[in-house]
Each structure stands twice: as structure tokens, then as C-alpha cells.
Design an enzyme around this catalytic site. Structure first.
Site, PDB file in Angstrom:
ATOM      1  N   LYS A  97     -11.923 -10.664   5.642  1.00  0.00           N
ATOM      2  CA  LYS A  97     -11.094  -9.577   5.122  1.00  0.00           C
ATOM      3  C   LYS A  97     -11.861  -8.252   5.183  1.00  0.00           C
ATOM      4  CE  LYS A  97      -7.939  -7.364   2.795  1.00  0.00           C
ATOM      5  NZ  LYS A  97      -6.675  -6.976   3.430  1.00  0.00           N
TER       6      LYS A  97
ATOM      7  N   LYS B 137      -3.006 -10.263  -1.719  1.00  0.00           N
ATOM      8  CA  LYS B 137      -2.072  -9.947  -2.819  1.00  0.00           C
ATOM      9  C   LYS B 137      -0.710 -10.615  -2.623  1.00  0.00           C
ATOM     10  CE  LYS B 137       0.916  -6.294  -1.638  1.00  0.00           C
ATOM     11  NZ  LYS B 137       0.971  -6.511  -0.210  1.00  0.00           N
TER      12      LYS B 137
ATOM     13  N   GLY C 101       0.792  -1.231   0.000  1.00  0.00           N
ATOM     14  CA  GLY C 101       0.000   0.000   0.000  1.00  0.00           C
ATOM     15  C   GLY C 101       0.825   1.283   0.000  1.00  0.00           C
ATOM     16  N   ASN C 102       1.818   1.365   0.880  1.00  0.00           N
ATOM     17  CA  ASN C 102       2.526   2.640   1.024  1.00  0.00           C
ATOM     18  C   ASN C 102       3.518   2.908  -0.101  1.00  0.00           C
ATOM     19  OD1 ASN C 102       4.457   0.682   2.019  1.00  0.00           O
ATOM     20  ND2 ASN C 102       5.616   2.447   2.676  1.00  0.00           N
TER      21      ASN C 102
ATOM     22  N   LYS D 146       2.211 -12.220   4.615  1.00  0.00           N
ATOM     23  CA  LYS D 146       3.494 -12.066   3.911  1.00  0.00           C
ATOM     24  C   LYS D 146       4.425 -13.218   4.251  1.00  0.00           C
ATOM     25  CE  LYS D 146       3.218  -7.085   3.992  1.00  0.00           C
ATOM     26  NZ  LYS D 146       2.455  -7.012   2.721  1.00  0.00           N
TER      27      LYS D 146
HETATM   28  P1  ADP Z   1       1.154  -3.813   2.705  1.00  0.00           P
HETATM   29  O1  ADP Z   1       2.320  -2.885   2.528  1.00  0.00           O
HETATM   30  O2  ADP Z   1       1.238  -4.989   1.814  1.00  0.00           O
HETATM   31  O3  ADP Z   1      -0.153  -3.108   2.700  1.00  0.00           O
HETATM   32  P2  ADP Z   1       0.531  -4.361   5.479  1.00  0.00           P
HETATM   33  O4  ADP Z   1       0.269  -2.943   5.842  1.00  0.00           O
HETATM   34  O5  ADP Z   1      -0.606  -5.277   5.399  1.00  0.00           O
HETATM   35  O6  ADP Z   1       1.377  -4.428   4.149  1.00  0.00           O
HETATM   36  O7  ADP Z   1       1.600  -5.030   6.462  1.00  0.00           O
HETATM   37  C1  ADP Z   1       2.750  -4.337   6.876  1.00  0.00           C
HETATM   38  C2  ADP Z   1       2.573  -3.980   8.340  1.00  0.00           C
HETATM   39  O8  ADP Z   1       2.653  -5.159   9.140  1.00  0.00           O
HETATM   40  C3  ADP Z   1       3.639  -3.105   8.949  1.00  0.00           C
HETATM   41  O9  ADP Z   1       3.357  -1.741   8.733  1.00  0.00           O
HETATM   42  C4  ADP Z   1       3.569  -3.463  10.430  1.00  0.00           C
HETATM   43  O10 ADP Z   1       2.859  -2.479  11.144  1.00  0.00           O
HETATM   44  C5  ADP Z   1       2.755  -4.747  10.494  1.00  0.00           C
HETATM   45  N1  ADP Z   1       3.334  -5.841  11.265  1.00  0.00           N
HETATM   46  C6  ADP Z   1       2.608  -6.691  12.020  1.00  0.00           C
HETATM   47  N2  ADP Z   1       3.381  -7.611  12.600  1.00  0.00           N
HETATM   48  C7  ADP Z   1       4.652  -7.344  12.212  1.00  0.00           C
HETATM   49  C8  ADP Z   1       5.918  -7.963  12.485  1.00  0.00           C
HETATM   50  N3  ADP Z   1       6.021  -9.026  13.274  1.00  0.00           N
HETATM   51  N4  ADP Z   1       7.004  -7.422  11.912  1.00  0.00           N
HETATM   52  C9  ADP Z   1       6.904  -6.340  11.095  1.00  0.00           C
HETATM   53  N5  ADP Z   1       5.738  -5.716  10.815  1.00  0.00           N
HETATM   54  C10 ADP Z   1       4.613  -6.209  11.359  1.00  0.00           C
HETATM   55 MG    MG Z   2      -0.982  -1.738   4.172  1.00  0.00          MG
END
Ligand code: ADP
Ligand code: MG
Length: 313
Positions: A133, A214, A19-20, A276
Site C-alpha cells: 500500500k 477503508k 477521498g474526493n 471496492k
Molecule cells: P476513493 O474515492 O475511495 O479514494 P479511489 O480513488 O481509490 O477511491 O478509486 C476510485 C477510482 O478508481 C476512480 O477515480 C477511477 O479512476 C478508478 N478506477 C479504476 N478502475 C476502474 C473501473 N473499472 N471503473 C471505475 N473506476 C475505476
Molecule cells: Mg482516491
């Protein structure tokens, strides 16, 4: 270059954009804000291409889908479109912006193609019985009781409810062969956006009301392409143990078995890092060389093995 499986530049690498990497941090995400985030990401991707990597891109679409759902809720004057059609719209939107940013950034013969991508799911997938979801806008309890779809309390505060949809496992990339041919011809392909358009295969293909993760769809695409490396770009440089706690510690080089043990002891949050890690494990357990989790600004260093969470069999 010896062309062996351990040469990371020998075949395509699949890079999932989180996303970011596509948007700024905060809503409402004007197109200018999307463009500046995408231009930053395109510079990282370009650097990898110029370094000799054969990049295939996938991407998320959560905020874009959220905005389309909100738009639909705010008008009764046009027909409501189902989720599969909205996912296809976001693939085109994000693919277009990426193609343009990459074209502006990269000199040379590479052509860019966005493939509207369908991903087959099983209509018996247990996810259809238990939608988990969260997507779209947040609602108060009163609003949630009025809407025509399933909602769940997902947080606290005044608007804690959100629509929930099934997130079934991806089984097959419908356009997989075409994507392979485009990649073999040296094109930079953007595919499986938003996890792909979810479809079931009965007599023919048909869209379903669901969202495929994704990262899992990216893993499936990487497997179908025979990619040696899968990279998941998100807003953290590493997956961490004890995430958010004082004793938080980054995972750097980690063997699949060790990572699986951490997954089983619930180190990774459902709905963010957990899928992930699952995608990385699936990738190397099915014969991939290396799966990497890192942030876009660390992408090149991570490809060189210098940072990020590096998962190997
Ligand atoms: P995407 O970039 O694909 O949208 P998400 O936002 O779903 O990814 O997932 C990334 C987020 O996962 C990070 O911003 C972090 O806050 C969170 N997160 C949760 N558990 C962990 C972990 N154990 N280590 C690192 N990040 C984590
Ligand atoms: Mg995200």
C-alpha cells in the site's frame, strides 16, 4: 414500512466516503478546501437522513495521512509518531469536520459521534511479508535510498518512489458493540475512518505499522451492524468494464456472480476500484442485500436504485 430485510430503510446503511468527498482535487488541501468539500458531502448525507435512512459513515484518509507524514519528515524537533497514532489523528480531524458540517446542515434530534475505531488484523497476515500500500510523499531514487522505511517505484517521472506499508485484512472492529449501541439509539456515527487504526491482539491490543483498506473495513463494519446496504461513494458514478478505453461501459444492476467473473478477469485496477468491488462482493456473499458504488452527487438517486453500480446476490 414493513420492516422486512428488503426494506432499505429498515436498518442502518453504511456509507463509505472516498477521498474526493472530503477534499478538493488538488493539494495542498487547506482546511477551507476541506470544509467546502465536506459541506457538500454533508448536504448529501443530510438529504438521505431526512429521507428516512439510518446512516453510518466511514471515510478514507489518504491525503491527510500523507500530509502528516510529510510534516514529520520536515522536522527533527518532535518525536516521530507511528502510523497507528497518525491514523487515529486523522479519524479525529475528519470526524470533527464532518460532525460540525452535519450539525450545521441537519435540524432535529440526531446526535453525531465520531468513534476512534481500532480494527484487529492478524499478525500472521501474509500482507506483513509484502507491503503493497503506497502512502505519503513521492521520492526520487536517491531520496528513496536514504529513508528508513521500505519504498517502491510506483510510477514514472522524477519522483517515482513511495513508502509502502502492509495492507492486512480486517478481522474485527474492536469498538463494534459500542458503535452498534450508538446506532440503535438513533445517533449518526462516524467510525472506522481510514480503514480503522490497525491493531493486533496478543496479550492485549497493540498498534501496528500498516493501513487497512477503508472499503474492506467498511464492509466488516456493515456486516457487524447487520446493515442491509453498503454504499461506497467515490469520484465515479459507476464501476466500469473496459475502464478508460473507447468501449468503456458502466455496470448498473449486476449479480454477485457476474461481478466476481469481471473481477477475476482483471477489470478493476488494484489499489482503486478492485478493493471496492471486493468489498461489495464480500458484503453480499455474507448476506447483505445490496452494495452500491457511485459518486456523492448521485447518492440519493442511487439509494432509490436509479443509478450507480448496484450489486445484489
Ligand atoms: P476513493 O474515492 O475511495 O479514494 P479511489 O480513488 O481509490 O477511491 O478509486 C476510485 C477510482 O478508481 C476512480 O477515480 C477511477 O479512476 C478508478 N478506477 C479504476 N478502475 C476502474 C473501473 N473499472 N471503473 C471505475 N473506476 C475505476
Ligand atoms: Mg482516491
Amino acid at each position: 414500512m414493513d420492516g422486512s430485510a428488503s426494506d432499505p430503510k429498515a436498518g442502518p446503511i453504511v456509507v463509505a466516503l472516498g477521498g474526493n468527498t472530503l477534499l478538493g482535487k488538488d493539494a495542498p488541501w487547506t482546511v477551507d478546501e476541506q470544509l467546502s468539500a465536506i459541506e457538500r458531502t454533508a448536504r448529501q448525507v443530510t438529504a438521505a437522513v431526512e429521507d428516512g435512512f439510518d446512516v453510518v459513515l466511514t471515510h478514507g484518509n489518504g491525503p491527510q495521512i500523507g500530509n502528516r507524514l510529510l510534516q514529520q519528515e520536515n522536522t527533527a524537533e518532535t518525536p516521530q509518531l507511528p502510523l497507528d497514532v497518525l491514523v487515529a489523528e486523522t479519524q479525529a480531524q475528519i470526524g470533527y469536520l464532518l460532525q460540525q458540517a452535519l450539525d450545521n446542515e441537519l435540524d432535529g434530534p440526531t446526535d453525531f459521534f465520531t468513534v476512534v475505531t481500532q480494527v484487529v488484523v492478524d499478525d500472521d497476515d501474509p500482507a506483513f511479508e509484502n507491503p503493497t500500500k503506497p502512502i505519503g510523499p513521492f521520492y526520487t531514487e536517491a531520496e528513496a535510498s536514504e529513508v528508513a522505511f521500505e519504498t517502491r517505484r510506483v510510477t514514472t517521472g522524477e519522483r517515482p518512489f513511495r513508502r509502502v506499508v502492509p495492507s492486512p485484512e480486517p478481522v474485527e472492529i474492536v469498538e463494534g458493540d459500542e458503535i452498534t449501541r450508538l446506532v440503535e439509539r438513533g445517533n449518526l456515527v462516524i467510525a472506522a475512518g481510514g480503514g480503522g487504526v490497525p491493531v493486533v491482539r496478543d496479550d492485549g491490543l497493540g498498534g501496528v505499522e500498516a493501513v487497512v483498506d477503508k472499503d474492506k473495513a467498511s464492509q466488516l463494519l456493515a456486516a457487524e451492524l447487520g446493515a442491509a446496504t453498503l454504499v461506497l461513494l467515490t469520484d465515479v458514478e459507476f464501476a466500469y468494464l473496459n475502464y478508460g478505453e473507447p468501449e468503456q461501459r458502466p455496470l448498473r444492476e449486476v449479480a454477485g456472480e457476474t461481478l466476481r467473473a469481471h473481477l477475476e478477469s482483471d477489470e478493476f485496477d488494484e489499489g482503486s476500484m478492485r478493493p471496492k468491488v471486493e468489498a461489495c462482493l464480500r458484503f453480499i456473499e455474507q448476506g447483505g442485500d445490496r452494495a452500491v458504488i457511485t459518486s456523492p452527487d448521485r447518492f440519493l438517486a442511487a439509494l432509490a436504485g436509479e443509478t450507480g453500480t448496484q450489486v445484489r446476490a
